[in-house]
Design an enzyme around this catalytic site. Sequence first.
Site, short mmCIF file in Angstrom:
data_model
loop_
_atom_site.label_atom_id
_atom_site.label_comp_id
_atom_site.label_asym_id
_atom_site.label_seq_id
_atom_site.Cartn_x
_atom_site.Cartn_y
_atom_site.Cartn_z
N ASP A 185 11.30 1.06 5.68
CA ASP A 185 10.72 1.68 6.89
C ASP A 185 9.49 0.97 7.43
OD1 ASP A 185 9.55 2.58 4.44
OD2 ASP A 185 8.53 4.19 5.52
N GLU A 192 9.40 5.17 2.85
CA GLU A 192 8.34 5.10 1.83
C GLU A 192 7.01 5.56 2.40
OE1 GLU A 192 5.07 4.32 -0.36
OE2 GLU A 192 5.39 3.09 1.39
N GLU A 193 6.73 5.14 3.65
CA GLU A 193 5.40 5.43 4.22
C GLU A 193 5.18 6.93 4.34
OE1 GLU A 193 3.12 3.34 4.58
OE2 GLU A 193 4.05 1.36 4.75
N ARG A 204 0.81 -5.27 -14.33
CA ARG A 204 0.08 -4.71 -15.48
C ARG A 204 0.85 -3.52 -16.03
NH1 ARG A 204 -3.29 -0.80 -15.43
NH2 ARG A 204 -5.08 -1.95 -16.19
N HIS A 214 -1.02 -2.49 7.09
CA HIS A 214 -1.19 -1.43 8.10
C HIS A 214 -2.12 -1.87 9.24
CE1 HIS A 214 0.26 2.11 5.36
NE2 HIS A 214 0.92 0.98 5.13
ZN LIG Z 1 2.33 0.85 3.67
ZN LIG Z 2 4.31 -0.52 1.69
#
Ligand SMILES: [Zn+2]
Ligand SMILES: [Zn+2]
Length: 408
Positions: free
Chosen positions: A93, A151-152, A191, A378
């Site tokens: 997305d 996801e956002e 990690r 962003h």
């Molecule tokens: Zn993002």
């Molecule tokens: Zn992202």
Amino acid sequence: MVSTFPSLNTIDLSRIRLTIRNLQPQLVEWRRRLHQKPELGFQEKLTSAFIAEKLQEWGIEHQTGIAQTGIVAIIKGKKTGSQKVLAIRADMDALPIQELNEVPYKSQHDGLMHACGHDGHTAIALGTAYYLQQHRHNFSGTVKVIFQPAEESPGGAKPMIAAGVLKNPDVDAIIGLHLWNNLPLGAIGVRPGALMAAVECFDCTIFGKGGHGAMPHQTVDSVVVAAQVVNALQTIVSRNVNPIDSAVVTVGELHAGTKRNVIPDTARMSATVRYFNPELTGFFQEKIQQVISGVCQSAGAKYDLKYWSLYPAVINDVGMAELVRSIAEEVVETPLGVVPECQTMGAEDMSFFLQEVPGCYFFLGSANPSKDLAYPHHHPRFDFDETALGMGVEMFVRCVEKYLGGAD
Ligand SMILES: [Zn+2]
Ligand SMILES: [Zn+2]
């Protein structure tokens, strides 16, 4: 941080195998095509049609329409031996941002932009699927490539898990990456344990009693109460959380009043809460409620608090993180190399997959200041060095071959 990156003019790509280096023009073409047609979460129709078209063309078994626009591709290795299932996760997305880059592949969708690099994630996952399909003799078991929506926000991982993407065949482990402009091209951040923070949110309205600015004794001043609440919230992290644990409480919105001589009835605030340690789950909600309640009670004000959890922390499995780290050392050879100091208070819904199966999420350095490709994620001018696309495919392919090595 960006200004301290070493010069990247001489990045060594010799560890990326020739077949994948030869795929680089296609990776760039797919990424740019996706970049031109950004779509918001759960609306990734063109994106998912493009992915399905490619998978179809390459003869890769896949299922579409999962959690609306999600896709899962299945590639079965031809080696004998371990029949484990490794999943690779990519998100698809974009964001509601107007792109300010003047590039030939600039976003064609007004007000929408791939400003986080998910276009690159999709291209890397496609490249990985393509390569693995051509080289099935190099691994045993099964690879599931998961193309996830939203996801956002509001989060596509959870509904995809609910739709059964980790079942039938059951996934044993999962890996995923984020192109990362906080690291230079050629560095890989990996990690064990917490990589990204848990995120929780709250909205609070404080109800006082309005009146004349000159006669505060007749009022319950919602501005003063809100100010005290904001101050009091600062002591939660500084006085109640173990200093070894990192956490953030940020009130990012505070609204009250209409005129300088009017004491307003109400004040509203919105905040974000972040932490790594899963043992703190539930702690902030309870403590924040206590603080707001106490301050309001002492002032004679009332309040309404809405508190919710968005994403849990991204916690990498020790064994899977070691697998990815060992491969990262094979793939990158730059001054920065493998960077374990890469934790961020940013959040990711990859965390839901990692709660279900052991896995590792890692950062693939993608900033290149010498090409002016170092804007933060962003940002309306976000873009990344596309050299990272081939490195991403190489990372995934090597992970598959090591995890699903099988017998020769
Ligand atoms: Zn993002
Ligand atoms: Zn992202």
